[in-house]
Motif scaffolding. Structure first.
Motif, short mmCIF file in Angstrom:
data_model
loop_
_atom_site.label_atom_id
_atom_site.label_comp_id
_atom_site.label_asym_id
_atom_site.label_seq_id
_atom_site.Cartn_x
_atom_site.Cartn_y
_atom_site.Cartn_z
N ALA A 50 12.01 46.78 28.45
CA ALA A 50 10.85 47.67 28.39
C ALA A 50 9.58 46.84 28.26
O ALA A 50 9.59 45.75 27.68
N LEU A 51 8.50 47.34 28.80
CA LEU A 51 7.20 46.71 28.63
C LEU A 51 6.73 47.03 27.21
O LEU A 51 6.60 48.20 26.84
N LEU A 52 6.51 46.01 26.41
CA LEU A 52 6.05 46.18 25.04
C LEU A 52 4.56 45.89 24.99
O LEU A 52 4.12 44.77 25.25
N VAL A 53 3.78 46.93 24.69
CA VAL A 53 2.32 46.81 24.58
C VAL A 53 1.97 46.82 23.10
O VAL A 53 2.25 47.80 22.40
N HIS A 54 1.37 45.75 22.63
CA HIS A 54 0.94 45.66 21.24
C HIS A 54 -0.45 46.27 21.13
O HIS A 54 -1.39 45.80 21.78
N VAL A 55 -0.59 47.32 20.34
CA VAL A 55 -1.87 48.00 20.15
C VAL A 55 -2.34 47.70 18.74
O VAL A 55 -1.69 48.09 17.77
#
Length: 84
Positions: A50-55
Motif C-alpha cells: 500500500a502507498l503509505l502517506v505520512h500526514v
C-alpha cells in the motif's frame, strides 16, 4: 457493562486492522509537534504494497509552512487543520 464495551472496542479494532490490511493507500496522520516516530511494529501492521502517506498535522504549533516532501520514497505532507 465495562467488559461489554471492551469487547465492542476489540471488535472495532479488529475490523479496522482488517480494512487497513486491504487498503491501497494509507494516510498515517500524526501530530507534527510529537517528536515520536511511528514504531516499526505499527508500520509492519500496515498493508504490504500500500502507498503509505505520512500526514503531519498541527504544524501551526511548530511555526512552519505547509509542504510536501519525500523521504525514502514515501510522501510526507505537512499541514495545519486549524489554519488550512
Amino acid at each position: 457493562m465495562g467488559e461489554r464495551l471492551d469487547q465492542v472496542e476489540e471488535l472495532g479494532i479488529a475490523r479496522t486492522w482488517g480494512m487497513v490490511r486491504k487498503a491501497e493507500v494509507i494516510l498515517l496522520v500524526r501530530d507534527a509537534s510529537d517528536a515520536g516516530a511511528p514504531t516499526d511494529e505499527l508500520l509492519a501492521e500496515m498493508a504490504q504494497g500500500a502507498l503509505l502517506v505520512h500526514v503531519h498535522n498541527k504544524i501551526d504549533l511548530l511555526d512552519t509552512s505547509p509542504r510536501l516532501e519525500y523521504c525514502n520514497g514515501s510522501p510526507h505532507v505537512w499541514i495545519s487543520a486549524k489554519q488550512g
